[in-house]
Scaffold this motif. Structure first.
Motif, PDB file in Angstrom:
ATOM      1  N   GLN A   9       0.943  -1.117  -0.133  1.00 22.65           N
ATOM      2  CA  GLN A   9       0.062  -0.186   0.378  1.00 22.65           C
ATOM      3  C   GLN A   9       1.004   1.085  -0.050  1.00 22.65           C
ATOM      4  OE1 GLN A   9       0.298  -1.878   2.737  1.00 22.65           O
ATOM      5  NE2 GLN A   9       1.799   0.016   3.864  1.00 22.65           N
ATOM      6  N   ASN A  10       0.534   2.203  -0.479  1.00 23.61           N
ATOM      7  CA  ASN A  10       0.800   3.414  -0.819  1.00 23.61           C
ATOM      8  C   ASN A  10       1.181   4.334   0.958  1.00 23.61           C
ATOM      9  OD1 ASN A  10       1.934   3.235  -3.383  1.00 23.61           O
ATOM     10  ND2 ASN A  10      -0.023   4.559  -3.675  1.00 23.61           N
ATOM     11  N   HIS A  11      -0.394   3.978   1.496  1.00 22.98           N
ATOM     12  CA  HIS A  11      -0.008   4.778   2.909  1.00 22.98           C
ATOM     13  C   HIS A  11       0.241   4.299   4.221  1.00 22.98           C
ATOM     14  CE1 HIS A  11      -3.196   2.258   3.007  1.00 22.98           C
ATOM     15  NE2 HIS A  11      -3.121   2.287   4.988  1.00 22.98           N
ATOM     16  N   PHE A  34       6.884   1.604  -1.715  1.00 19.03           N
ATOM     17  CA  PHE A  34       5.866   1.143  -1.915  1.00 19.03           C
ATOM     18  C   PHE A  34       4.950   1.011  -2.934  1.00 19.03           C
ATOM     19  CE2 PHE A  34       7.632   3.634   0.970  1.00 19.03           C
ATOM     20  CZ  PHE A  34       6.858   3.380   2.551  1.00 19.03           C
ATOM     21  N   LEU A  35       4.481  -0.226  -3.117  1.00 20.98           N
ATOM     22  CA  LEU A  35       3.162  -0.527  -3.498  1.00 20.98           C
ATOM     23  C   LEU A  35       1.967   0.343  -3.996  1.00 20.98           C
ATOM     24  CD1 LEU A  35       4.295  -4.323  -3.795  1.00 20.98           C
ATOM     25  CD2 LEU A  35       5.073  -2.390  -5.229  1.00 20.98           C
ATOM     26  N   PRO A  36       1.195   0.536  -5.410  1.00 23.51           N
ATOM     27  CA  PRO A  36       1.735   0.426  -6.491  1.00 23.51           C
ATOM     28  C   PRO A  36       2.593   2.212  -6.876  1.00 23.51           C
ATOM     29  CG  PRO A  36      -0.601   2.083  -6.236  1.00 23.51           C
ATOM     30  CD  PRO A  36      -0.183   1.293  -4.876  1.00 23.51           C
ATOM     31  N   ARG A  37       3.139   2.726  -5.803  1.00 24.01           N
ATOM     32  CA  ARG A  37       4.157   3.824  -6.167  1.00 24.01           C
ATOM     33  C   ARG A  37       4.934   3.475  -6.975  1.00 24.01           C
ATOM     34  NH1 ARG A  37       6.724   7.151  -1.435  1.00 24.01           N
ATOM     35  NH2 ARG A  37       8.229   4.674  -1.911  1.00 24.01           N
ATOM     36  N   ASP A  38       6.156   2.466  -6.066  1.00 32.14           N
ATOM     37  CA  ASP A  38       7.071   1.921  -7.188  1.00 32.14           C
ATOM     38  C   ASP A  38       7.641   1.177  -7.964  1.00 32.14           C
ATOM     39  OD1 ASP A  38       8.656   3.994  -5.472  1.00 32.14           O
ATOM     40  OD2 ASP A  38       8.417   2.186  -3.475  1.00 32.14           O
ATOM     41  N   GLY A  40       3.966  -1.108 -10.156  1.00 31.91           N
ATOM     42  CA  GLY A  40       2.125  -0.850 -10.319  1.00 31.91           C
ATOM     43  C   GLY A  40       1.325  -2.229 -11.367  1.00 31.91           C
ATOM     44  N   LYS A  62      10.834  -1.634 -14.867  1.00 29.79           N
ATOM     45  CA  LYS A  62       9.979  -1.035 -13.715  1.00 29.79           C
ATOM     46  C   LYS A  62      10.620  -1.517 -12.516  1.00 29.79           C
ATOM     47  CE  LYS A  62       6.693   1.548 -16.158  1.00 29.79           C
ATOM     48  NZ  LYS A  62       5.150   1.346 -16.311  1.00 29.79           N
TER      49      LYS A  62
END
Length: 230
Positions: A9-11, A34-38, A40, A62
């Protein structure tokens, strides 16, 4: 000690605070994703990683920074909140990209000397199935030790978790960190992992996928070489 944490999660909620806190207790070099930031992307089912090379995966570039960090790490932590009794979609999509690394295919040798932890939280239930979502991949990658820690926090964010629960979490993660530090550099796979490896060792002598057969033969695994031995 090198530690990598992949969050589903991102949060930065309860799952983040627990996994991050555990990682800090290991007092090593820490890398976090952090997924999906890094990452996705969804696996497109092209089978290129199985039949040819993971380097030809459309998402290879990626994914490469995370792959390289995991391969360099001594400890891998996968962390996901419970989403409808399972790991989050971004975590599942991430793990889908490593099917080619399962022992039945082309495992990464360094995994057999690593420790790994699965961490999850829920407001209520669903921890067991969520932990298994992540632990299955770690086991079939060949990780020497896979620990699980799931907790119902009875809250929707970290601020809402009561002090008694946080104290319990701190005690549990401290004990787990102590065990990981004690075992660092001195772990070999458990009997179940070795048994699966041996079954694949027999199968890959002939095999059914030329890429996988070549992967095993190049490393001497179809003979007497074992990835957990130096």
């Amino acid at each position: 000690m090198r530690v990598v944490v992949i969050y589903g999660q991102n949060h930065k909620g309860s799952t983040y605070h627990i996994a991050h806190g555990l990682a800090k207790k290991l007092e090593g070099e820490l890398t976090e994703f952090f997924l999906p930031r890094d990452f996705g992307e969804f696996c497109v089912g092209c089978n290129t990683c199985f039949n040819s090379s993971e380097r030809e995966c459309p998402h290879y570039g990626k994914l490469a920074p995370i792959t390289q960090s995991m391969d360099a790490a001594d400890v891998i932590i996968l962390a996901s909140p419970v989403y409808v009794y399972h790991a989050s979609g971004p975590m599942k999509a991430f793990l889908d990209h490593y099917g080619y690394r399962w022992m039945v295919h082309s495992p990464e040798g360094s995994m057999f000397r690593k420790q790994a932890v699965c961490v999850c939280t829920a407001a209520g239930a669903g921890m067991r199935s969520t932990l298994r979502d992540m632990a299955d991949s770690l086991f079939f990658w060949g990780a020497a030790r896979v620990y699980r820690y799931g907790v119902g926090v009875a809250a929707v964010n970290w601020a809402g978790v009561d002090a008694k629960k946080k104290a319990s979490i701190d005690k549990r993660t401290s004990a787990l960190a102590k065990k990981i530090v004690h075992n660092n550099g001195n772990v070999t796979p458990r009997l179940k992992t070795r048994a699966v490896f041996f079954a694949m060792h027999v199968m890959q002598r002939k095999g059914f996928n030329p890429r996988d057969v070549e992967h095993w033969k190049q490393r001497g695994w179809t003979k007497d070489v074992r990835p957990w031995k130096s």
